[in-house]
Motif scaffolding. Structure first.
Motif, mmCIF file in Angstrom:
data_model
loop_
_atom_site.group_PDB
_atom_site.id
_atom_site.type_symbol
_atom_site.label_atom_id
_atom_site.label_comp_id
_atom_site.label_asym_id
_atom_site.label_seq_id
_atom_site.Cartn_x
_atom_site.Cartn_y
_atom_site.Cartn_z
ATOM 1 N N GLY A 258 0.847 -1.191 0.000
ATOM 2 C CA GLY A 258 0.000 0.000 0.000
ATOM 3 C C GLY A 258 0.876 1.232 0.000
ATOM 4 O O GLY A 258 1.805 1.347 -0.801
ATOM 5 N N PRO A 259 0.610 2.171 0.888
ATOM 6 C CA PRO A 259 1.368 3.416 0.895
ATOM 7 C C PRO A 259 2.738 3.267 1.553
ATOM 8 O O PRO A 259 3.560 4.166 1.487
ATOM 9 N N VAL A 260 2.968 2.132 2.193
ATOM 10 C CA VAL A 260 4.221 1.951 2.922
ATOM 11 C C VAL A 260 5.349 1.563 1.979
ATOM 12 O O VAL A 260 5.193 0.681 1.149
ATOM 13 N N LYS A 261 6.475 2.263 2.107
ATOM 14 C CA LYS A 261 7.665 1.859 1.375
ATOM 15 C C LYS A 261 8.835 2.131 2.292
ATOM 16 O O LYS A 261 9.211 3.278 2.506
ATOM 17 N N SER A 262 9.383 1.084 2.850
ATOM 18 C CA SER A 262 10.382 1.262 3.882
ATOM 19 C C SER A 262 11.457 0.191 3.755
ATOM 20 O O SER A 262 11.162 -0.938 3.391
ATOM 21 N N TRP B 11 2.325 0.594 10.439
ATOM 22 C CA TRP B 11 1.554 1.613 9.777
ATOM 23 C C TRP B 11 0.079 1.489 10.154
ATOM 24 O O TRP B 11 -0.581 2.445 10.516
ATOM 25 N N LEU C 75 -0.619 2.550 13.710
ATOM 26 C CA LEU C 75 -0.545 3.990 13.942
ATOM 27 C C LEU C 75 -1.735 4.722 13.351
ATOM 28 O O LEU C 75 -2.217 5.706 13.901
ATOM 29 N N ILE C 76 -2.209 4.228 12.233
ATOM 30 C CA ILE C 76 -3.257 4.963 11.533
ATOM 31 C C ILE C 76 -4.631 4.727 12.135
ATOM 32 O O ILE C 76 -5.457 5.616 12.158
ATOM 33 N N THR D 21 -4.354 8.898 3.375
ATOM 34 C CA THR D 21 -3.556 7.770 3.848
ATOM 35 C C THR D 21 -2.066 8.045 3.642
ATOM 36 O O THR D 21 -1.248 7.763 4.507
ATOM 37 N N PRO E 15 -0.344 10.597 6.475
ATOM 38 C CA PRO E 15 0.011 9.974 7.758
ATOM 39 C C PRO E 15 1.160 8.975 7.611
ATOM 40 O O PRO E 15 2.038 8.902 8.465
ATOM 41 N N THR E 16 1.158 8.221 6.507
ATOM 42 C CA THR E 16 2.230 7.247 6.300
ATOM 43 C C THR E 16 3.579 7.948 6.191
ATOM 44 O O THR E 16 4.583 7.496 6.741
ATOM 45 N N PHE F 93 4.826 9.182 9.547
ATOM 46 C CA PHE F 93 5.423 8.110 10.342
ATOM 47 C C PHE F 93 6.728 7.609 9.731
ATOM 48 O O PHE F 93 7.301 6.648 10.200
ATOM 49 N N LEU G 114 7.166 6.007 7.085
ATOM 50 C CA LEU G 114 7.055 4.680 6.480
ATOM 51 C C LEU G 114 7.035 4.774 4.964
ATOM 52 O O LEU G 114 6.958 3.770 4.273
ATOM 53 N N ALA G 115 7.059 5.981 4.450
ATOM 54 C CA ALA G 115 7.206 6.183 3.015
ATOM 55 C C ALA G 115 8.056 7.433 2.832
ATOM 56 O O ALA G 115 7.986 8.363 3.639
ATOM 57 N N ASN H 144 -5.715 3.344 -3.519
ATOM 58 C CA ASN H 144 -5.087 2.811 -2.314
ATOM 59 C C ASN H 144 -5.633 1.413 -1.990
ATOM 60 O O ASN H 144 -4.926 0.554 -1.483
ATOM 61 N N ASP I 149 -7.605 0.201 0.353
ATOM 62 C CA ASP I 149 -7.558 -0.248 1.746
ATOM 63 C C ASP I 149 -8.637 -1.327 1.933
ATOM 64 O O ASP I 149 -9.767 -1.148 1.483
ATOM 65 N N PHE J 172 -4.484 -3.765 -0.653
ATOM 66 C CA PHE J 172 -3.742 -2.567 -1.050
ATOM 67 C C PHE J 172 -3.175 -2.688 -2.457
ATOM 68 O O PHE J 172 -2.190 -2.050 -2.792
ATOM 69 N N SER K 188 -12.225 5.295 13.805
ATOM 70 C CA SER K 188 -11.745 5.658 12.469
ATOM 71 C C SER K 188 -12.862 5.730 11.435
ATOM 72 O O SER K 188 -12.698 6.316 10.385
#
Lengths: 187, 265
Positions: free
Chosen positions: A53-57, A182, A185-186, B33, B36-37, B40, B42-43, B115, B117, B150, B181
């Motif tokens: 998804g939006p995570v790229k780490s 992620w 946290l969200i 989305t 926030p990512t 953190f 994470l991106a 996205n 989700d 995702f 949420s």
């Protein structure tokens, strides 16, 4: 939660075993793997970029090979820590069986999350892990045998597969950790 | 948050050029989305390409049998737009219950579906309303577009331009929201068409899906009672601190009944 998988590869067992222990081969097949080095005998250090998804780490991770019984089986273990959020720990037992000059690859992987991460959801972990395992195994088997077959063991848990699971395993663990942090946290 | 370059192109062509010229770009729509990512860490995209200024990506159009909603349309607009309220009221209702007012006034249709989700509301609408996702390159049927958790069928340089929703005879969406949420712990959309009934479930599994058994039961009898005794297999459903797979399986049937009743069945 266990993740099982099985693959048929039209290749001799020794070749599959060698490939499973070849860092360059593993690097090519692990989704998002930037580097993979042999630190010591049966100790690997990998840098893997996880994209979910939006995570790229990117993560540094250590993997060790245990219970080596060439060219038949081994156990792969790895652990990642995610600070205050918790930890992820995984292991995979990989078995190679020879049938008429072909190889049957079978693996059973376990993944555990602890701390706050454990609250986040085992199904998502399972889903992400299975996806990574699928990708890894698909890459691996195509490298060895472009027409390799994936066997469904049962409807729900079987998609991933055997041979490379160790690496897969680790890559999966990392991606899952990123996702969990992620997610946690969200929400 | 790490540093990044911010771009705000005025046309799709310009956006595509920026995409190919950037080292590690990310398209941003509402950012509900993505931001926030990024906060953190994470991106870490090198470049953000904001689609907000591209006029082609705004607007809602009534095409008779279908409704076209452009990608950058915010949820609040879908909820209040007269064409949507008249054409597919269930879709306006769904959009009006996404997240909170802040999310509804920033978040967009295109951003949400790109996205994908597993707990978002729009994927249920895509599947139930037989939607086709339009991109700058092609048209993608919703079932092929929503390819996994995702995950979508989008290529890395492909941009969603809008969604075409088929107009049903009647439809409704029922969800059991997370109270914090407002994401769907489970959500079910039912839609009745001249020749079929579609039932789409979100929040319950790794990706939104159609419930074939429920569709079958409702095709012969569009009433809540038609769903009595039916069960959803909990084996593939999500488990988290909010709900067990078994509870989610129960919710799916319950919500499907509520949706059918709300649609007048």
């Amino acid at each position: 939660m266990d993740i099982k998988g099985e693959y048929h590869i039209a290749c001799e067992r020794q070749k599959v075993w060698d490939a499973l222990n070849d860092p360059e081969m593993l690097r090519k097949c692990i989704p998002g793997c930037e580097s993979l080095e042999m630190d010591a005998e049966n100790q690997l250090r990998a840098r893997i970029t996880a994209i979910i998804g939006p995570v790229k780490s990117s993560f540094d991770t250590r993997i060790s090979l245990q219970n080596l019984n060439p060219p038949e089986s081994y156990t792969l273990t790895g652990e990642s820590k995610a600070g205050a959020a918790g930890f992820g720990r995984g292991s995979a037992e990989v078995q190679l069986r020879e049938t008429e000059g072909q190889t049957q690859l079978r693996y059973v992987a376990k993944f555990q999350v602890g701390g706050k991460l454990a609250q986040v959801g085992s199904r998502l972990v399972l889903g992400a892990t299975r996806k990574m395992a699928d990708e890894f195994f698909g890459n691996f088997s195509r490298e060895l045998d472009p027409s390799a077959l994936r066997i469904d063991l049962d409807s729900s848990e079987s998609r991933a597969s055997s041979g490379i699971p160790q690496r897969t395993w680790k890559a999966a663990a990392l991606a899952v950790l990123a996702l969990l942090i992620w997610w946690f946290l969200i929400r | 948050m790490y540093e990044f370059n911010y771009h705000r192109p005025g046309t799709l062509e310009e956006a595509k050029k920026m995409l190919s010229a950037s080292e590690d770009p990310k398209i941003i729509a509402g950012g509900m989305t993505l931001l926030p990512t990024m906060k953190f860490r994470l991106a870490r995209p090198s470049d953000l390409i904001d689609l907000g200024n591209i006029s082609k990506l705004h607007g809602i159009r009534d095409d008779g049998d279908s409704l076209f909603i452009a990608a950058m349309t915010i949820h609040a607009e879908v909820a209040s737009n007269e064409l949507v309220r008249a054409g597919i009221p269930a879709l306006a209702e769904l959009a009006g219950n996404i997240g909170d007012p802040q999310v509804r006034n920033r978040g967009t249709l295109g951003g949400s579906i790109a996205n994908n989700d597993p707990a978002a509301d729009y994927p249920a609408a895509l599947l139930a309303l037989d939607a086709v996702v339009q991109t700058d390159k092609r048209s993608i049927p919703s079932e092929r577009f929503l390819s996994g958790m995702f995950e979508t069928a989008l290529q890395s340089d492909e941009i969603v331009t809008g969604v075409t929703f088929s107009r049903p005879k009647r439809a409704a969406y029922a969800k059991f929201p997370n109270p914090a949420s407002r994401y769907a712990i489970a959500g079910v959309m039912v839609a009745e068409y001249a020749d079929s009934v579609r039932v789409a479930v979100t929040g319950a599994a790794a990706c939104a899906f159609r419930a074939a058994e429920l569709e079958q039961a409702l095709s012969s009898d569009f009433s809540a009672a038609a769903l009595d005794g039916l069960e959803i297999d909990a084996g593939e459903l999500n488990s988290d601190l909010h709900a067990s797979p078994e509870y989610r399986a129960h919710l799916v049937i319950l919500l499907a009944k509520r949706a059918v009743a709300a649609a007048g069945g």
